[in-house]
Scaffold this motif. Structure first.
Motif, PDB file in Angstrom:
ATOM      1  N   ASN A   2     -61.409  33.238  27.098  1.00  0.00           N
ATOM      2  CA  ASN A   2     -61.101  31.863  26.731  1.00  0.00           C
ATOM      3  C   ASN A   2     -61.923  30.927  27.599  1.00  0.00           C
ATOM      4  O   ASN A   2     -62.352  31.292  28.695  1.00  0.00           O
ATOM      5  N   TYR A   3     -62.075  29.710  27.099  1.00  0.00           N
ATOM      6  CA  TYR A   3     -62.870  28.707  27.800  1.00  0.00           C
ATOM      7  C   TYR A   3     -62.037  27.448  28.000  1.00  0.00           C
ATOM      8  O   TYR A   3     -61.216  27.083  27.160  1.00  0.00           O
ATOM      9  N   TRP A   4     -62.316  26.781  29.116  1.00  0.00           N
ATOM     10  CA  TRP A   4     -61.535  25.619  29.530  1.00  0.00           C
ATOM     11  C   TRP A   4     -62.443  24.551  30.112  1.00  0.00           C
ATOM     12  O   TRP A   4     -63.606  24.808  30.416  1.00  0.00           O
ATOM     13  N   HIS A 107     -64.281  16.897  18.243  1.00  0.00           N
ATOM     14  CA  HIS A 107     -62.905  17.415  18.220  1.00  0.00           C
ATOM     15  C   HIS A 107     -62.376  17.803  19.599  1.00  0.00           C
ATOM     16  O   HIS A 107     -61.186  18.056  19.759  1.00  0.00           O
ATOM     17  N   LEU A 108     -63.247  17.869  20.589  1.00  0.00           N
ATOM     18  CA  LEU A 108     -62.815  18.302  21.925  1.00  0.00           C
ATOM     19  C   LEU A 108     -61.766  17.350  22.503  1.00  0.00           C
ATOM     20  O   LEU A 108     -61.827  16.140  22.308  1.00  0.00           O
ATOM     21  N   LYS A 120     -58.474  23.054  26.778  1.00  0.00           N
ATOM     22  CA  LYS A 120     -59.058  24.212  26.084  1.00  0.00           C
ATOM     23  C   LYS A 120     -60.396  23.783  25.485  1.00  0.00           C
ATOM     24  O   LYS A 120     -60.548  22.661  25.025  1.00  0.00           O
ATOM     25  N   ASP A 122     -63.253  25.443  22.701  1.00  0.00           N
ATOM     26  CA  ASP A 122     -63.510  26.546  21.778  1.00  0.00           C
ATOM     27  C   ASP A 122     -64.890  27.156  22.060  1.00  0.00           C
ATOM     28  O   ASP A 122     -65.755  26.514  22.667  1.00  0.00           O
ATOM     29  N   ALA A 123     -65.080  28.402  21.630  1.00  0.00           N
ATOM     30  CA  ALA A 123     -66.315  29.146  21.938  1.00  0.00           C
ATOM     31  C   ALA A 123     -67.580  28.466  21.420  1.00  0.00           C
ATOM     32  O   ALA A 123     -68.569  28.375  22.164  1.00  0.00           O
ATOM     33  N   SER A 125     -68.181  25.300  20.975  1.00  0.00           N
ATOM     34  CA  SER A 125     -68.422  24.122  21.818  1.00  0.00           C
ATOM     35  C   SER A 125     -68.895  24.545  23.204  1.00  0.00           C
ATOM     36  O   SER A 125     -69.774  23.911  23.794  1.00  0.00           O
ATOM     37  N   TRP A 126     -68.315  25.616  23.735  1.00  0.00           N
ATOM     38  CA  TRP A 126     -68.738  26.150  25.031  1.00  0.00           C
ATOM     39  C   TRP A 126     -70.236  26.474  24.993  1.00  0.00           C
ATOM     40  O   TRP A 126     -70.991  26.073  25.882  1.00  0.00           O
TER      41      TRP A 126
END
Length: 137
Positions: A2-4, A107-108, A120, A122-123, A125-126
């Motif tokens: 997961n990404y944060w 959307h972030l 959070k 999403d992948a 966006s990461w």
């Protein structure tokens, strides 16, 4: 994985301080949604290190290296913290203005709920933000 995104005021805890310490607890969070996000973190998850206030930019990447546990700075006993390990700086910091200007990132939570300190990501966006910052995802 997961990404944060984890926000900090650089006058309180900066990227340079994180780099020197290598591993540090992420304490002082007193928002229930941010705390819930930290409770959802897993070992090995990655997070953008975001300088808030005047800078408003992502400057580095850290990894979650200790799961949620009680925060001794919280006198109420309701909030906890995680430990983060320094991984790498972004070659080029990515500013909030750049993120807001990118349609794929609208959307972030950084854009829609800007005050939330632990968010959070999403992948896709990461990966895009990593590209923008000149580092491999």
């Amino acid at each position: 994985m997961n990404y944060w995104l984890m926000k900090t005021e650089p006058s309180t805890w900066s990227w340079d301080m994180q780099v020197k310490k290598k591993i540090e607890s992420w304490n002082g969070v007193r928002n229930h949604q941010a705390a819930a996000n930290m409770k959802a973190m897993q070992l090995g998850d990655r997070a953008f290190f975001y300088h808030s206030v005047d800078e408003k930019r992502i400057v580095g990447i850290v990894e979650i290296c200790k799961l949620y546990y009680p925060d001794p700075t919280d006198e109420t006993g309701r909030f906890g913290m995680v430990d983060v390990k320094t991984l790498m700086p972004l070659k080029t910091p990515v500013t909030l203005a750049q993120i807001k200007a990118e349609p794929k990132l609208q959307h972030l939570q950084l854009v829609t709920h800007s005050r939330l300190s632990v968010q959070k990501v999403d992948a896709p966006s990461w990966k895009l933000i990593c590209r923008m910052g000149g580092v491999a995802a």
